[in-house]
Design a protein around this motif. Structure first.
Motif, PDB file in Angstrom:
ATOM      1  N   GLN A 263     152.647 -66.462  63.729  1.00 13.43           N
ATOM      2  CA  GLN A 263     152.705 -66.569  62.273  1.00 13.43           C
ATOM      3  C   GLN A 263     151.301 -66.362  61.689  1.00 13.43           C
ATOM      4  O   GLN A 263     150.311 -66.804  62.269  1.00 13.43           O
ATOM      5  N   ILE A 264     151.265 -65.670  60.532  1.00 15.71           N
ATOM      6  CA  ILE A 264     150.006 -65.400  59.828  1.00 15.71           C
ATOM      7  C   ILE A 264     150.027 -66.101  58.478  1.00 15.71           C
ATOM      8  O   ILE A 264     151.022 -66.028  57.742  1.00 15.71           O
ATOM      9  N   ASP A 265     148.944 -66.797  58.146  1.00 21.01           N
ATOM     10  CA  ASP A 265     148.772 -67.394  56.816  1.00 21.01           C
ATOM     11  C   ASP A 265     147.595 -66.688  56.141  1.00 21.01           C
ATOM     12  O   ASP A 265     146.438 -66.917  56.497  1.00 21.01           O
ATOM     13  N   ALA A 266     147.903 -65.817  55.193  1.00 20.90           N
ATOM     14  CA  ALA A 266     146.862 -65.068  54.469  1.00 20.90           C
ATOM     15  C   ALA A 266     146.783 -65.505  53.020  1.00 20.90           C
ATOM     16  O   ALA A 266     146.301 -64.752  52.157  1.00 20.90           O
ATOM     17  N   SER A 267     147.203 -66.738  52.745  1.00 21.95           N
ATOM     18  CA  SER A 267     147.224 -67.203  51.356  1.00 21.95           C
ATOM     19  C   SER A 267     145.829 -67.299  50.753  1.00 21.95           C
ATOM     20  O   SER A 267     145.663 -67.177  49.538  1.00 21.95           O
TER      21      SER A 267
ATOM     22  N   GLY B 191     132.947 -57.447  49.120  1.00 20.96           N
ATOM     23  CA  GLY B 191     131.715 -56.755  48.791  1.00 20.96           C
ATOM     24  C   GLY B 191     130.921 -56.450  50.048  1.00 20.96           C
ATOM     25  O   GLY B 191     131.318 -56.796  51.166  1.00 20.96           O
ATOM     26  N   PRO B 192     129.774 -55.773  49.921  1.00 23.95           N
ATOM     27  CA  PRO B 192     128.950 -55.450  51.088  1.00 23.95           C
ATOM     28  C   PRO B 192     128.629 -56.696  51.919  1.00 23.95           C
ATOM     29  O   PRO B 192     128.153 -57.696  51.392  1.00 23.95           O
ATOM     30  N   TYR B 193     128.942 -56.630  53.213  1.00 26.45           N
ATOM     31  CA  TYR B 193     128.644 -57.672  54.193  1.00 26.45           C
ATOM     32  C   TYR B 193     129.340 -59.001  53.875  1.00 26.45           C
ATOM     33  O   TYR B 193     128.981 -60.032  54.434  1.00 26.45           O
ATOM     34  N   GLU B 194     130.321 -58.981  53.001  1.00 24.45           N
ATOM     35  CA  GLU B 194     131.051 -60.198  52.660  1.00 24.45           C
ATOM     36  C   GLU B 194     132.148 -60.430  53.693  1.00 24.45           C
ATOM     37  O   GLU B 194     132.575 -59.516  54.402  1.00 24.45           O
ATOM     38  N   ARG B 195     132.642 -61.664  53.763  1.00 21.68           N
ATOM     39  CA  ARG B 195     133.711 -61.952  54.698  1.00 21.68           C
ATOM     40  C   ARG B 195     134.789 -62.800  54.048  1.00 21.68           C
ATOM     41  O   ARG B 195     134.564 -63.463  53.037  1.00 21.68           O
ATOM     42  N   THR B 196     135.982 -62.746  54.639  1.00 23.46           N
ATOM     43  CA  THR B 196     137.104 -63.593  54.264  1.00 23.46           C
ATOM     44  C   THR B 196     137.795 -64.012  55.556  1.00 23.46           C
ATOM     45  O   THR B 196     137.290 -63.728  56.647  1.00 23.46           O
ATOM     46  N   SER B 197     138.923 -64.673  55.470  1.00 23.82           N
ATOM     47  CA  SER B 197     139.568 -65.151  56.693  1.00 23.82           C
ATOM     48  C   SER B 197     141.072 -65.282  56.497  1.00 23.82           C
ATOM     49  O   SER B 197     141.582 -65.300  55.369  1.00 23.82           O
ATOM     50  N   PHE B 198     141.784 -65.333  57.604  1.00 21.96           N
ATOM     51  CA  PHE B 198     143.198 -65.674  57.620  1.00 21.96           C
ATOM     52  C   PHE B 198     143.428 -66.630  58.785  1.00 21.96           C
ATOM     53  O   PHE B 198     142.540 -66.839  59.623  1.00 21.96           O
ATOM     54  N   LYS B 199     144.622 -67.224  58.850  1.00 23.74           N
ATOM     55  CA  LYS B 199     144.946 -68.167  59.914  1.00 23.74           C
ATOM     56  C   LYS B 199     146.121 -67.657  60.729  1.00 23.74           C
ATOM     57  O   LYS B 199     146.993 -66.952  60.213  1.00 23.74           O
ATOM     58  N   VAL B 200     146.111 -68.000  61.998  1.00 25.48           N
ATOM     59  CA  VAL B 200     147.174 -67.581  62.897  1.00 25.48           C
ATOM     60  C   VAL B 200     147.574 -68.761  63.784  1.00 25.48           C
ATOM     61  O   VAL B 200     146.744 -69.599  64.142  1.00 25.48           O
ATOM     62  N   ARG B 201     148.856 -68.827  64.119  1.00 22.86           N
ATOM     63  CA  ARG B 201     149.341 -69.791  65.103  1.00 22.86           C
ATOM     64  C   ARG B 201     150.518 -69.164  65.833  1.00 22.86           C
ATOM     65  O   ARG B 201     151.057 -68.134  65.416  1.00 22.86           O
ATOM     66  N   TYR B 202     150.926 -69.791  66.954  1.00 21.48           N
ATOM     67  CA  TYR B 202     152.029 -69.229  67.728  1.00 21.48           C
ATOM     68  C   TYR B 202     152.856 -70.344  68.343  1.00 21.48           C
ATOM     69  O   TYR B 202     152.424 -71.495  68.439  1.00 21.48           O
ATOM     70  N   ASN B 203     154.049 -69.992  68.774  1.00 25.69           N
ATOM     71  CA  ASN B 203     154.993 -70.931  69.347  1.00 25.69           C
ATOM     72  C   ASN B 203     154.536 -71.331  70.748  1.00 25.69           C
ATOM     73  O   ASN B 203     154.336 -70.472  71.609  1.00 25.69           O
ATOM     74  N   LEU B 204     154.343 -72.611  70.967  1.00 23.40           N
ATOM     75  CA  LEU B 204     153.860 -73.089  72.249  1.00 23.40           C
ATOM     76  C   LEU B 204     154.956 -72.985  73.302  1.00 23.40           C
ATOM     77  O   LEU B 204     156.137 -73.185  73.026  1.00 23.40           O
TER      78      LEU B 204
END
Length: 744
Positions: free
Chosen positions: A94-98, A105-118
């Motif tokens: 599963q992806i959480d990109a909320s 912008g130049p050299y900027e960063r963002t993030s998303f979250k991931v998890r999976y079924n154990l």
């Protein structure tokens, strides 16, 4: 025909946009991935480019693993647009990109979250794709995510209740810096599986044990039921706190043939970080060594307010928590230097990760600005001192026409440039900051010592014994200066004289083109009175009083203790601080001399000249050559004198030349002039504090050496002299020429 075809195609696009069915399949081109972005795993700090594989940590107790943060970083100096959230091919992920930004912008960063079924056994994986556009082109970033269920996990217990996961091969548990007390931390081994787990052994590896970590209750083993845990302590001895150290807790258990390895670290009073800047997506160190133990961001010369973007990079193996990081700026410096955070206050930097900052410099006209900002991590009790420097006046690298060939600075010496010998720091390298990396290295039997407050409170190299020396030596196709029409050289130094009573030159600096001595050459020469024959410096000098000490500039085209190359009338005081400059200009036409010597100028004048104007050219007549040497001095205002300044100025003037009245066949001219082609426009080697043979030791301090591969104008010399005068407080030298001192 072309017009009809274009109309037909236009109409087809309109029908497609209006959802009218056509038989033509039009698809948007998605280009192959490039290196415009990078994904990084926050928990480990590892970075991944397209085509890589990320092993997720798999931490959790049931159902899905805990959410894990994956960072997306723009490596370009232009904007990057994400065309949608990351997509996976396996429904167990599963992806959480909320919270994911669409535009970076130049050299900027963002993030998303991931998890999976154990799952209790085996790995699961998925392909992940990310469509983005940069420079108007769409690209597809792809990699593989692997979920490897961890049946056990190690947590650090904080404040009795809060638990922080110490991932297998992830970021370390940091014991911090506590020089006066041992530090003990409590850990739990948790069983996440559905069956009983046997903990076969829990020990510290050899690195951890050697660093000073130990388990008070010894190695740990036992059984853990599902959902339960086993607790133990690790202590870091205060004796090991002096340096940053690290190791692993190794847990062997029945559910895997591979041990669970949890990193631990501690000690060291300095935060393990570095200041970096982005260049083509790479982290480039932005701080340079400064004053031996400091790290410095130098703004150089700025006319107006300047703001530059940097990043703090975590070079340790633990997590840097910014909610505990504070900046301490000295009172009074806030109006000159300030730091602007480009991160959230609760942001965490994992090993290898970065957090953006901006530093603003407000230059003060005509002034050198310098301050130390202390970055303090209250969680670990470590600090990091960042020196900030800049000037409101031009420096040697700021001359419009350039030509800077060498710039050696003692204040840029760091711990990596010295070797501790007894209580002294012996200098092995004096850095070149011209950009050409022609550093000076130890030359001869020994090297000078680093003096933190050598000249005007600034670092310098101290030369105090016989065989100390430094040199810039080149070979093959490398030259300091080659075939130049002129050169201009500066040296900032202080003379002490030492105990040397031998009749010889003390070489502050001397140079060669590989075969012949060339400019720059500056030495001092001590003359002693011999009561037997009444000559200065003649014969043995032990026990004889010093008459005076003078400057000497020479090369292979003129030399000798009675040469006009000597400032015969100037007595150099011990402890005097000098900024000497030699300009050689082959384009100056006769009868004007092509070598000028300057001393202690500033922003208003080039400097007085104790040696004056000298000619190295062959005029065809040896006596004429020598006559063109001599003593005329500049008064600092561009005027020339033909006699010395002194109480007998009008009744006993000094002629332009010592040899003015001598005949062409006089012995004075023997070996005084080399009529071969001069090579002063080529410099292969420069020696400091001694000559190449090692028999001309200089006694004193040297702070800077600056060489240009052209003849600077008088105004340019004033600019460089002003830089030196502001930093080293060199004072104008007045009344250089007086009568010879009275005989003892």
């Amino acid at each position: 025909m072309k017009k009809i075809l274009c109309t037909a195609i236009t109409a087809l696009f309109l029908y497609t946009a209006c959802n009218v069915s056509t038989n033509l399949d039009i698809q948007e081109t998605v280009f192959a991935p490039d290196q415009s972005i990078m994904l990084s795993q926050e928990a480990t700090g590892r970075g991944f480019k397209t085509g890589s594989k990320i092993n997720l940590l798999g931490i959790g107790v049931s159902g899905y693993s805990d959410w894990e943060t994956i960072n997306i970083e723009n490596l370009e100096d232009k904007n990057l647009i994400l065309q949608g959230p990351p997509e996976v091919t396996n429904r167990f992920f599963q992806i959480d990109a909320s919270g994911t930004k669409v535009s970076l912008g130049p050299y900027e960063r963002t993030s998303f979250k991931v998890r999976y079924n154990l799952a209790d056994t085996g790995d699961i994986n998925t392909d992940l794709s990310l469509i983005y556009s940069v420079g108007g082109r769409k690209r597809n970033f792809k990699l593989n995510l692997v979920g490897n269920f961890s049946n056990i996990q190690l947590t650090e217990v904080k404040e009795g209740e809060i638990e922080t996961v110490i991932a297998d091969s992830g970021a370390a548990a940091d014991f911090g810096y506590s020089p006066y007390d041992d530090v003990t931390k409590t850990f739990k081994i948790k069983n996440n599986s559905n069956s009983r787990v046997e903990i076969q052994n829990t020990v510290l590896d050899a690195d951890a044990a050697a660093a000073g970590f130990f388990m008070p209750n010894g190695a740990l083993s036992g059984f853990i039921n599902p959902g339960e845990s086993l607790e133990f302590n690790v202590t870091f001895r205060k004796q090991g706190m002096s340096e940053y150290k690290q190791g692993f807790i190794e847990i062997t258990h029945s559910l895997s043939s591979q041990p669970y390895k949890a990193a631990i670290c501690g000690g060291g009073s300095t935060i393990p970080l570095t200041i970096v800047r982005k260049e083509h997506g790479e982290d480039i160190p932005a701080a340079v060594p400064y004053k031996l133990t400091k790290n410095c961001v130098d703004f150089e010369y700025k006319e107006e307010v300047s703001q530059r973007d940097f990043a703090i990079k975590n070079t340790g193996i633990g997590i840097l928590y910014f909610d505990s990081v504070k900046y301490e700026i000295p009172i009074g410096s806030e109006s000159v230097f300030s730091i602007i955070n480009r991160y959230e206050n609760n942001e965490k930097i994992y090993p290898g990760g970065t957090a953006g900052i901006s530093i603003k410099f407000t230059p003060q006209a005509g002034m050198w600005s310098e301050t130390d900002i202390v970055i303090k991590d209250e969680k670990t009790n470590r600090t990091y001192t960042l020196s900030l420097t800049g000037s409101g006046f031009k420096q040697p690298s700021d001359l419009v026409d350039g030509g800077l060939a060498l710039w050696l600075r003692a204040d840029r010496i760091g711990t990596e440039h010295v070797k501790k010998v007894s209580a002294a720091n012996r200098v092995l390298t004096m850095p070149d900051v011209s950009g050409k990396n022609l550093h000076a290295y130890k030359y001869g039997e020994d090297s000078p010592t680093y003096n933190a407050a050598g000249i005007n409170g600034l670092p310098a190299l101290t030369f105090s014994v016989e065989k100390e020396g430094m040199a810039v030596t080149t070979k093959n196709d490398t030259w300091i200066v080659k075939d130049a029409k002129g050169t201009t050289s500066f040296i900032v130094f202080k003379v002490s004289g030492g105990d040397d009573t031998r009749l010889r030159n003390q070489f502050a600096i001397t140079s060669s083109n590989g075969d012949t001595r060339v400019f720059p050459h500056i030495s001092t020469y001590s003359l002693y009175f011999d009561p037997i024959d009444g000559l200065y410096g003649n014969g043995k000098t032990e026990g004889k009083p010093l008459a005076y000490r003078k400057f000497n500039i020479e090369n292979s085209f003129f030399s000798g203790p009675r040469s006009p190359a000597y400032s015969r009338q100037y007595s150099i005081p011990d402890g005097g601080i000098f900024a000497a400059a030699i300009r050689y200009d082959s384009l100056i036409q006769a009868p004007y001399e092509n070598v000028h010597f300057f001393l202690n100028g500033d922003g208003a004048r080039t400097g007085r000249t104790p040696i004056g104007f000298i000619d190295t050219r062959n005029t065809g007549d040896v006596s004429s050559n020598v006559r063109s040497y001599g003593y005329p001095v500049g008064d600092g205002e561009g005027n020339r004198r033909t006699h010395h300044i002194g109480p007998n100025e009008n009744t006993n003037p000094c002629k332009k030349d010592y040899a003015w009245s001598l005949s062409a066949g006089h012995p004075y001219f023997s070996n005084r002039v080399n009529v071969q082609k001069p090579y002063n426009g080529t410099i292969r080697n420069i020696f400091m504090g001694n000559n190449a043979a090692g028999d001309g030791p200089f006694y004193g301090e040297i702070a800077e050496v600056i060489v240009f591969e052209r003849a600077l104008t008088d105004d340019e010399i004033k600019t460089v002299n002003n830089y030196i005068a502001v930093r080293y407080n060199t004072q104008p030298v007045n009344d250089l020429y007086t009568e010879n001192p009275a005989l003892p």
